[in-house]
Design a protein around this motif. Sequence first.
Motif, PDB file in Angstrom:
ATOM      1  N   SER A 191      50.847   1.050  18.742  1.00  0.00           N
ATOM      2  CA  SER A 191      49.756   1.513  19.598  1.00  0.00           C
ATOM      3  C   SER A 191      48.941   2.596  18.919  1.00  0.00           C
ATOM      4  O   SER A 191      49.442   3.345  18.073  1.00  0.00           O
ATOM      5  N   TRP A 192      47.694   2.673  19.347  1.00  0.00           N
ATOM      6  CA  TRP A 192      46.741   3.621  18.762  1.00  0.00           C
ATOM      7  C   TRP A 192      45.840   4.120  19.882  1.00  0.00           C
ATOM      8  O   TRP A 192      45.368   3.320  20.706  1.00  0.00           O
ATOM      9  N   LEU A 193      45.632   5.433  19.914  1.00  0.00           N
ATOM     10  CA  LEU A 193      44.686   5.992  20.882  1.00  0.00           C
ATOM     11  C   LEU A 193      43.312   5.949  20.238  1.00  0.00           C
ATOM     12  O   LEU A 193      43.070   6.621  19.229  1.00  0.00           O
ATOM     13  N   SER A 194      42.432   5.166  20.809  1.00  0.00           N
ATOM     14  CA  SER A 194      41.166   4.881  20.141  1.00  0.00           C
ATOM     15  C   SER A 194      40.342   6.150  19.936  1.00  0.00           C
ATOM     16  O   SER A 194      40.152   6.949  20.851  1.00  0.00           O
ATOM     17  N   THR A 195      39.854   6.302  18.732  1.00  0.00           N
ATOM     18  CA  THR A 195      38.949   7.410  18.397  1.00  0.00           C
ATOM     19  C   THR A 195      37.493   6.958  18.427  1.00  0.00           C
ATOM     20  O   THR A 195      36.603   7.707  18.027  1.00  0.00           O
ATOM     21  N   VAL A 196      37.307   5.711  18.856  1.00  0.00           N
ATOM     22  CA  VAL A 196      35.945   5.172  18.945  1.00  0.00           C
ATOM     23  C   VAL A 196      35.790   4.445  20.279  1.00  0.00           C
ATOM     24  O   VAL A 196      36.771   4.016  20.889  1.00  0.00           O
ATOM     25  N   GLY A 197      34.561   4.322  20.712  1.00  0.00           N
ATOM     26  CA  GLY A 197      34.272   3.534  21.900  1.00  0.00           C
ATOM     27  C   GLY A 197      33.198   2.514  21.568  1.00  0.00           C
ATOM     28  O   GLY A 197      32.459   2.686  20.591  1.00  0.00           O
ATOM     29  N   GLY A 198      33.138   1.464  22.355  1.00  0.00           N
ATOM     30  CA  GLY A 198      32.102   0.468  22.098  1.00  0.00           C
ATOM     31  C   GLY A 198      32.488  -0.860  22.692  1.00  0.00           C
ATOM     32  O   GLY A 198      33.379  -0.957  23.542  1.00  0.00           O
ATOM     33  N   ARG A 199      31.810  -1.891  22.228  1.00  0.00           N
ATOM     34  CA  ARG A 199      32.016  -3.240  22.750  1.00  0.00           C
ATOM     35  C   ARG A 199      32.704  -4.087  21.690  1.00  0.00           C
ATOM     36  O   ARG A 199      32.167  -4.283  20.597  1.00  0.00           O
ATOM     37  N   LEU A 200      33.869  -4.596  22.049  1.00  0.00           N
ATOM     38  CA  LEU A 200      34.587  -5.471  21.126  1.00  0.00           C
ATOM     39  C   LEU A 200      33.930  -6.843  21.163  1.00  0.00           C
ATOM     40  O   LEU A 200      33.793  -7.438  22.234  1.00  0.00           O
ATOM     41  N   VAL A 201      33.502  -7.342  19.994  1.00  0.00           N
ATOM     42  CA  VAL A 201      32.774  -8.624  19.993  1.00  0.00           C
ATOM     43  C   VAL A 201      33.480  -9.734  19.221  1.00  0.00           C
ATOM     44  O   VAL A 201      33.140 -10.910  19.378  1.00  0.00           O
ATOM     45  N   PHE A 202      34.460  -9.377  18.378  1.00  0.00           N
ATOM     46  CA  PHE A 202      35.151 -10.421  17.605  1.00  0.00           C
ATOM     47  C   PHE A 202      36.537  -9.918  17.241  1.00  0.00           C
ATOM     48  O   PHE A 202      36.730  -8.722  17.001  1.00  0.00           O
ATOM     49  N   SER A 230      42.907   0.147  30.249  1.00  0.00           N
ATOM     50  CA  SER A 230      42.153  -0.643  31.223  1.00  0.00           C
ATOM     51  C   SER A 230      42.961  -1.829  31.733  1.00  0.00           C
ATOM     52  O   SER A 230      42.514  -2.548  32.623  1.00  0.00           O
ATOM     53  N   GLY A 231      44.131  -2.065  31.144  1.00  0.00           N
ATOM     54  CA  GLY A 231      44.951  -3.201  31.557  1.00  0.00           C
ATOM     55  C   GLY A 231      44.362  -4.538  31.167  1.00  0.00           C
ATOM     56  O   GLY A 231      44.483  -5.525  31.891  1.00  0.00           O
ATOM     57  N   THR A 232      43.725  -4.598  30.007  1.00  0.00           N
ATOM     58  CA  THR A 232      43.021  -5.795  29.568  1.00  0.00           C
ATOM     59  C   THR A 232      43.676  -6.388  28.322  1.00  0.00           C
ATOM     60  O   THR A 232      44.052  -5.650  27.417  1.00  0.00           O
ATOM     61  N   THR A 233      43.808  -7.714  28.289  1.00  0.00           N
ATOM     62  CA  THR A 233      44.147  -8.379  27.032  1.00  0.00           C
ATOM     63  C   THR A 233      42.841  -8.606  26.275  1.00  0.00           C
ATOM     64  O   THR A 233      41.933  -9.276  26.770  1.00  0.00           O
ATOM     65  N   LEU A 234      42.748  -8.034  25.079  1.00  0.00           N
ATOM     66  CA  LEU A 234      41.499  -8.106  24.319  1.00  0.00           C
ATOM     67  C   LEU A 234      41.394  -9.435  23.587  1.00  0.00           C
ATOM     68  O   LEU A 234      40.322 -10.035  23.518  1.00  0.00           O
ATOM     69  N   PRO A 270      30.229  -8.714  25.512  1.00  0.00           N
ATOM     70  CA  PRO A 270      31.367  -8.472  24.624  1.00  0.00           C
ATOM     71  C   PRO A 270      32.615  -9.158  25.146  1.00  0.00           C
ATOM     72  O   PRO A 270      32.631  -9.706  26.237  1.00  0.00           O
ATOM     73  N   ILE A 271      33.677  -9.086  24.336  1.00  0.00           N
ATOM     74  CA  ILE A 271      35.010  -9.465  24.820  1.00  0.00           C
ATOM     75  C   ILE A 271      35.448  -8.441  25.859  1.00  0.00           C
ATOM     76  O   ILE A 271      35.947  -8.782  26.923  1.00  0.00           O
ATOM     77  N   ALA A 272      35.252  -7.182  25.533  1.00  0.00           N
ATOM     78  CA  ALA A 272      35.647  -6.091  26.430  1.00  0.00           C
ATOM     79  C   ALA A 272      35.003  -4.812  25.934  1.00  0.00           C
ATOM     80  O   ALA A 272      34.644  -4.703  24.758  1.00  0.00           O
ATOM     81  N   ALA A 273      34.873  -3.863  26.837  1.00  0.00           N
ATOM     82  CA  ALA A 273      34.410  -2.531  26.443  1.00  0.00           C
ATOM     83  C   ALA A 273      35.638  -1.648  26.213  1.00  0.00           C
ATOM     84  O   ALA A 273      36.602  -1.696  26.982  1.00  0.00           O
ATOM     85  N   ILE A 274      35.585  -0.876  25.143  1.00  0.00           N
ATOM     86  CA  ILE A 274      36.675   0.044  24.821  1.00  0.00           C
ATOM     87  C   ILE A 274      36.129   1.457  24.890  1.00  0.00           C
ATOM     88  O   ILE A 274      35.033   1.728  24.383  1.00  0.00           O
ATOM     89  N   ARG A 275      36.878   2.335  25.542  1.00  0.00           N
ATOM     90  CA  ARG A 275      36.426   3.719  25.646  1.00  0.00           C
ATOM     91  C   ARG A 275      37.228   4.602  24.704  1.00  0.00           C
ATOM     92  O   ARG A 275      38.398   4.317  24.410  1.00  0.00           O
ATOM     93  N   PHE A 276      36.584   5.672  24.283  1.00  0.00           N
ATOM     94  CA  PHE A 276      37.262   6.678  23.474  1.00  0.00           C
ATOM     95  C   PHE A 276      38.528   7.115  24.211  1.00  0.00           C
ATOM     96  O   PHE A 276      38.483   7.407  25.401  1.00  0.00           O
ATOM     97  N   GLY A 277      39.650   7.147  23.515  1.00  0.00           N
ATOM     98  CA  GLY A 277      40.903   7.594  24.130  1.00  0.00           C
ATOM     99  C   GLY A 277      41.742   6.480  24.727  1.00  0.00           C
ATOM    100  O   GLY A 277      42.901   6.706  25.090  1.00  0.00           O
TER     101      GLY A 277
END
Length: 316
Positions: free
Chosen positions: A220-231, A250-254, A280-287
């Motif tokens: 696991s990794w605590l995201s240091t970036v946010g954005g839209r996962l597209v691929f 977010s409880g999402t399978t990416l 996108p596939i999903a939005a990812i938030r910082f943290g």
Amino acid sequence: MRRRTPSPISKPSVLAASALAAAALAAAVLAASVLVGLALPAGRAAAAGTQTLTVRYGPWTIPAGSMDRPGEILNNVSAIPKPCGSCDILGEKPDLVYADGSSANMDTGPMLHHFVISNLAAHDAVCPALSDRIWASGNERTEKRFPDGYGLAVRNLDQWLLLTDLMNYSSAPKTVYLSITYTIAGAATTTPVRSLWLDAGGCLGSAYNVPAGQSVRTWSWLSTVGGRLVFANGHQHVGGTHVSATDDTSGTTLCDSPAGYDTMGGMRVLVSMGVCAGDPIAAIRFGDRLTVHSYYDTDAPETGVMGIMHAYLAQG
Ligand SMILES: [Cu+2]
């Protein structure tokens, strides 16, 4: 497809080699003059404003019977030309080929154990001590194609480094090239994506061991970036059943990327890994807490397997 004799010296992993790459830059640049990089127009119809370029890297002659060390061409590192000085790359399709352009695969001996192309001018988002791993595949030769409107930006100051690991099951030496077909568009014509390399091996090394039977390894990794996962697409070795990535916050399978198998040269060969694409596939938030899950089911314990989800995030 890897059967290795346990050794006290573990094979340098993709990650470790990538870390070495930055330190070896000076030497690698010198080595580049030895490496032949040809940019050949593929002549393929392309969407308006885009172009396909097939670039060959190599050649390498893989010794006969080099299923594992010695003889395997292990973590060979070379500076390579980019397909453009400055452009947006919409996708890439890798292959291992012979001089006549035909595919070189395990039915005739050669195995593309893996290749990784890193950009030395940028840091890896997940493991910042490493350079940015922008393209990679194993013998499954996964094609990456971003959704319309997205691209990976190549900038003038970027420097690309290619790491290859090649093996040969044939009793004769084989001379091969890594051929990559890039689809490119003009610079800054797409929304840029950046690579997110989520690795069940963590940041210190991609390779790990699995017991016989079913197993799952997570990281696991605590995201240091946010954005839209597209691929995203997975990478595993023989015995892998699928690799997935989840956003636990977010409880999402990416993405869930199944491994596909076929028989080549009498061997069970991993020939495909599933890809996920969306706008996108999903939005990812910082943290957010992102986890990669690598599932294996093997008859015997295996060493040096991998479980990677290579994803791309749009931040613009
Ligand atoms: Cu691998």
